[in-house]
Motif scaffolding. Structure first.
Motif, PDB file in Angstrom:
ATOM      1  N   GLU A 231       0.875  -1.150   0.006  1.00  0.00           N
ATOM      2  CA  GLU A 231      -0.071  -0.055  -0.037  1.00  0.00           C
ATOM      3  C   GLU A 231       0.989   1.249   0.009  1.00  0.00           C
ATOM      4  N   ILE A 232       2.102   1.448   0.816  1.00  0.00           N
ATOM      5  CA  ILE A 232       2.759   2.453   0.682  1.00  0.00           C
ATOM      6  C   ILE A 232       3.361   2.744  -0.746  1.00  0.00           C
ATOM      7  N   THR A 233       3.825   1.668  -1.392  1.00  0.00           N
ATOM      8  CA  THR A 233       4.440   1.876  -2.799  1.00  0.00           C
ATOM      9  C   THR A 233       3.165   2.395  -3.785  1.00  0.00           C
ATOM     10  N   VAL A 234       1.905   1.979  -3.625  1.00  0.00           N
ATOM     11  CA  VAL A 234       0.749   2.455  -4.335  1.00  0.00           C
ATOM     12  C   VAL A 234       0.326   3.651  -4.052  1.00  0.00           C
ATOM     13  N   ARG A 264      11.028  -3.664   0.944  1.00  0.00           N
ATOM     14  CA  ARG A 264       9.981  -4.500  -0.042  1.00  0.00           C
ATOM     15  C   ARG A 264       9.133  -3.155  -0.802  1.00  0.00           C
ATOM     16  N   THR A 265       9.513  -1.981  -0.347  1.00  0.00           N
ATOM     17  CA  THR A 265       9.079  -0.663  -0.993  1.00  0.00           C
ATOM     18  C   THR A 265       9.719  -0.409  -2.162  1.00  0.00           C
ATOM     19  N   LYS A 266       8.969   0.362  -3.165  1.00  0.00           N
ATOM     20  CA  LYS A 266       9.775   0.588  -4.249  1.00  0.00           C
ATOM     21  C   LYS A 266      10.818   1.537  -4.188  1.00  0.00           C
ATOM     22  N   HIS A 267      11.911   1.372  -4.877  1.00  0.00           N
ATOM     23  CA  HIS A 267      13.122   2.284  -4.911  1.00  0.00           C
ATOM     24  C   HIS A 267      13.364   3.033  -6.008  1.00  0.00           C
ATOM     25  N   PRO A 268      13.761   4.134  -6.019  1.00  0.00           N
ATOM     26  CA  PRO A 268      14.235   4.961  -4.753  1.00  0.00           C
ATOM     27  C   PRO A 268      13.244   5.475  -3.751  1.00  0.00           C
ATOM     28  N   TYR A 269      12.041   5.925  -4.495  1.00  0.00           N
ATOM     29  CA  TYR A 269      10.950   6.377  -3.654  1.00  0.00           C
ATOM     30  C   TYR A 269       9.484   5.654  -3.948  1.00  0.00           C
ATOM     31  N   PRO A 270       8.968   5.366  -3.052  1.00  0.00           N
ATOM     32  CA  PRO A 270       9.043   6.240  -1.788  1.00  0.00           C
ATOM     33  C   PRO A 270       9.885   5.645  -0.604  1.00  0.00           C
ATOM     34  N   ALA A 271      10.571   4.634  -0.934  1.00  0.00           N
ATOM     35  CA  ALA A 271      11.557   3.782   0.092  1.00  0.00           C
ATOM     36  C   ALA A 271      12.191   4.629   0.807  1.00  0.00           C
ATOM     37  N   GLU A 272      12.875   5.642   0.152  1.00  0.00           N
ATOM     38  CA  GLU A 272      14.078   6.338   0.871  1.00  0.00           C
ATOM     39  C   GLU A 272      13.665   7.362   1.586  1.00  0.00           C
TER      40      GLU A 272
END
Length: 298
Positions: A231-234, A264-272
């Protein structure tokens, strides 16, 4: 409307209080919600509310707010399904209670009220322009979504049911009726199952203190990270709120969860540049959140 009755119904406990406009809470108490696991127990809910009004001598109440661990219709009247509470299934609960109690009744998912409380208490969005995701891991996996000053409800009012998204290869039937829901392996119920199978001699409240470094608990945290990271990635949120019973347990491995989510979140964003806040878990939070919602028209 200077004060209301607010009720927070969870899968394990029911909390009720009288809340004033300044959010002062009086006459608060907590009791088991297990009676709502019986079919037709909405009648018993009416009795509980009437007894509360009589015992507290509340002669000037005109409205009541109720949070429920269930999908609720967009007009906040109809309870579609409460997987852990069979007494609150497929019923226009708002109209029923309003008729029985002669009070205005506002319903919502319990976790929406929890996030409304936390946003207000911690001043998380004074300009009402942020996207905030709440992950409240208690008996189940609660997931309120807040966008630009409002709880996001979707077309039918049932947005944010992250707990009931499927996991490939998981064939167990969820209490909601679907097969393979992520809540089966990522919730307080799942953690209790782990304790029963692997750590039966450990009190539930000590499971992280004693066993955080075991493969079983590491796997639990990993499985919990999957739906959160998805959900964070979406939605690419400004802020992630984490709270409720499991998250607030002694020695819960917060950093481990954050690392697994980031992995497990998309890099670079929002993971970074993810921002987290672990909010204080209090029995009054849902009651106060329900009052804020009713007073402020959320």
């Amino acid at each position: 409307m200077d004060k209301i009755i607010a009720i927070d119904i969870g899968g394990t406990n029911l909390r009720i209080g009288t809340v004033y406009k300044n959010l002062k809470v009086e006459n608060f108490y907590k009791t088991s919600s297990y009676f709502l696991r019986e079919e037709g127990s909405h009648v018993e809910l009416v009795k509980l509310i009437k007894n509360y009004i009589e015992e507290q001598k509340l002669t000037d109440i005109t409205a009541i707010s109720i949070g429920i661990p269930s999908m609720v219709s967009k007009d906040r009247k109809f309870v579609f399904r409460a997987p852990n509470l069979k007494g609150l299934v497929n019923i226009n609960l708002a109209d029923y209670l309003q008729g029985e109690l002669n009070l205005k009744v506002a319903l919502d998912r319990d976790v929406n009220y929890l996030l409304i409380h936390d946003i207000d208490k911690y001043g998380l969005d004074e300009k009402k322009e942020k996207t905030i995701l709440g992950f409240y891991i208690g008996t189940g996996l609660g997931n309120p979504v807040y966008i630009n000053g409002k709880i996001y409800r979707g077309k039918n009012g049932v947005a944010g049911e992250l707990a009931h998204t499927p996991i490939r290869g998981l064939e167990e039937v969820c209490p909601c009726g679907n097969v393979g829901c992520v809540e089966i392996v990522a919730s307080g119920k799942a953690l209790e199952n782990i304790r029963e199978e692997h750590f039966k001699d450990t009190p539930f409240e000590e499971i992280f203190t004693r066993h955080s470094n075991t493969d079983e608990i590491k796997e639990f945290i990993t499985l919990l990270s999957y739906p959160l990271a998805t959900e964070i990635t979406v939605l690419d949120p400004d802020l992630i709120v984490l709270s409720s019973g499991v998250i607030s347990m002694k020695d819960f491995p917060r950093q481990m969860l954050i690392e697994e989510i980031k992995k497990r979140t998309k890099h670079p964003y929002p993971a970074e540049n993810l921002e987290y806040i672990f909010t204080e878990n209090s029995h009054e939070n849902g009651v106060i959140g329900g009052a804020i919602s009713l007073f402020n028209g959320f």
